[in-house]
Design a protein around this motif. Structure first.
Motif, PDB file in Angstrom:
ATOM      1  N   LEU A   1      51.931 -22.999  40.153  1.00  0.00           N
ATOM      2  CA  LEU A   1      52.430 -23.341  38.823  1.00  0.00           C
ATOM      3  C   LEU A   1      53.674 -24.206  38.939  1.00  0.00           C
ATOM      4  O   LEU A   1      54.262 -24.323  40.019  1.00  0.00           O
ATOM      5  CB  LEU A   1      52.771 -22.061  38.038  1.00  0.00           C
ATOM      6  CG  LEU A   1      51.645 -21.053  37.803  1.00  0.00           C
ATOM      7  CD1 LEU A   1      52.208 -19.778  37.189  1.00  0.00           C
ATOM      8  CD2 LEU A   1      50.564 -21.638  36.911  1.00  0.00           C
TER       9      LEU A   1
ATOM     10  N   ILE B   1      48.226 -20.687  32.534  1.00  0.00           N
ATOM     11  CA  ILE B   1      47.640 -20.076  33.722  1.00  0.00           C
ATOM     12  C   ILE B   1      46.135 -20.282  33.634  1.00  0.00           C
ATOM     13  O   ILE B   1      45.477 -19.761  32.739  1.00  0.00           O
ATOM     14  CB  ILE B   1      47.953 -18.571  33.803  1.00  0.00           C
ATOM     15  CG1 ILE B   1      49.466 -18.334  33.845  1.00  0.00           C
ATOM     16  CG2 ILE B   1      47.284 -17.953  35.032  1.00  0.00           C
ATOM     17  CD1 ILE B   1      49.854 -16.870  33.788  1.00  0.00           C
TER      18      ILE B   1
ATOM     19  N   ILE C   1      55.964 -13.929  38.115  1.00  0.00           N
ATOM     20  CA  ILE C   1      55.883 -15.244  38.751  1.00  0.00           C
ATOM     21  C   ILE C   1      57.086 -15.401  39.678  1.00  0.00           C
ATOM     22  O   ILE C   1      58.210 -15.033  39.315  1.00  0.00           O
ATOM     23  CB  ILE C   1      55.863 -16.358  37.685  1.00  0.00           C
ATOM     24  CG1 ILE C   1      54.636 -16.192  36.781  1.00  0.00           C
ATOM     25  CG2 ILE C   1      55.856 -17.736  38.346  1.00  0.00           C
ATOM     26  CD1 ILE C   1      54.615 -17.136  35.602  1.00  0.00           C
TER      27      ILE C   1
ATOM     28  N   LEU D   1      52.199 -17.736  41.899  1.00  0.00           N
ATOM     29  CA  LEU D   1      51.611 -16.609  41.174  1.00  0.00           C
ATOM     30  C   LEU D   1      50.508 -15.957  42.023  1.00  0.00           C
ATOM     31  O   LEU D   1      49.374 -16.438  42.070  1.00  0.00           O
ATOM     32  CB  LEU D   1      51.034 -17.064  39.836  1.00  0.00           C
ATOM     33  CG  LEU D   1      50.302 -16.007  39.007  1.00  0.00           C
ATOM     34  CD1 LEU D   1      51.189 -14.805  38.726  1.00  0.00           C
ATOM     35  CD2 LEU D   1      49.781 -16.597  37.710  1.00  0.00           C
TER      36      LEU D   1
ATOM     37  N   ILE E   1      47.806 -18.759  42.537  1.00  0.00           N
ATOM     38  CA  ILE E   1      47.778 -19.904  41.622  1.00  0.00           C
ATOM     39  C   ILE E   1      49.112 -20.625  41.756  1.00  0.00           C
ATOM     40  O   ILE E   1      50.172 -19.989  41.784  1.00  0.00           O
ATOM     41  CB  ILE E   1      47.560 -19.472  40.155  1.00  0.00           C
ATOM     42  CG1 ILE E   1      46.218 -18.748  39.984  1.00  0.00           C
ATOM     43  CG2 ILE E   1      47.623 -20.681  39.217  1.00  0.00           C
ATOM     44  CD1 ILE E   1      45.963 -18.218  38.586  1.00  0.00           C
TER      45      ILE E   1
ATOM     46  N   SER F   1      42.475 -20.611  40.709  1.00  0.00           N
ATOM     47  CA  SER F   1      42.967 -19.625  41.677  1.00  0.00           C
ATOM     48  C   SER F   1      42.229 -19.813  42.998  1.00  0.00           C
ATOM     49  O   SER F   1      41.037 -20.123  43.021  1.00  0.00           O
ATOM     50  CB  SER F   1      42.781 -18.204  41.143  1.00  0.00           C
ATOM     51  OG  SER F   1      41.421 -17.912  40.893  1.00  0.00           O
TER      52      SER F   1
END
Length: 200
Positions: A150, A160, A112, A130, A148, A165
């Motif tokens: 975060l 997650i 990450i 990510l 993604i 996504s």
């Protein structure tokens, strides 16, 4: 001492896991918001000819199994680096941590990252990035992988949800310069969740 420490970590991980639950309404809102962004000429990354015919993005069916609570390991003293992109931009990132989790019966790890410049802005101070690719990339999903968004976790777990996504903007237009997925984030499984590819 090591045994006690291990038991404490396991207990903390289990507590974190129990607090995070899959919520289909959250994914439905994510999909609705993304479609709204793409349908609006002011915010859409689509080329004019694609926007003219746009109705909605193609998503995989919402999949609860694609929601994981990963063990989060913060990586200290990492050196910032230039993240390769599809264009001329050279953004600086730093590896912020690692997510360890199980999916499809496999033990997996994803790195990450944190964008150095973006993290200086108040609204993005907790933002983490990510990028990943998997065995659907180049087939059902975009060949360049997906992203993604975060937030920095408070504890030692991080959620997650692969249902959230999405494709980088360069999947829709040549005008954008997008970070390339690092090789270490290429997963050897199929993750049928999130946005599918836009064009065949």
């Amino acid at each position: 001492m090591r045994v006690i420490l291990t038991l404490v970590l396991i207990a903390l991980f289990n507590v974190g896991f129990g607090q995070e639950k899959f919520d289909m309404a959250v994914v439905e809102k994510f999909q609705k918001d993304l479609n709204t962004e793409f349908a609006d000429a002011k915010t859409s990354p689509l080329l004019p000819e694609d926007l003219a015919h746009f109705k909605a993005l193609d998503f995989y069916p919402i999949n609860e199994k694609a929601f994981v609570v990963a063990q989060f390991i913060r990586t200290e003293n990492e050196k910032p680096f230039v993240m390769p992109t599809t264009g001329a931009k050279k953004p600086m990132y730093v590896k912020y941590g690692e997510a360890h989790f199980q999916l499809e019966g496999k033990e997996l790890k994803l790195n990450i990252y944190r964008n150095i410049e973006l993290s200086k802005k108040e609204e993005y101070k907790d933002h983490l990035f990510l990028p990943f690719s998997d065995l659907t990339s180049g087939k059902e999903s975009y060949i360049g992988g997906k992203y993604i968004d975060l937030k920095i976790p408070a504890g030692n777990t991080i959620v997650i949800d692969f249902n959230q996504s999405y494709n980088p903007y360069c999947a829709y237009s040549y005008k954008y310069s997008c970070p390339k997925v690092p090789l270490e984030n290429d997963l050897s499984i199929e993750i049928k969740a999130g946005v599918k590819k836009f064009h065949d």
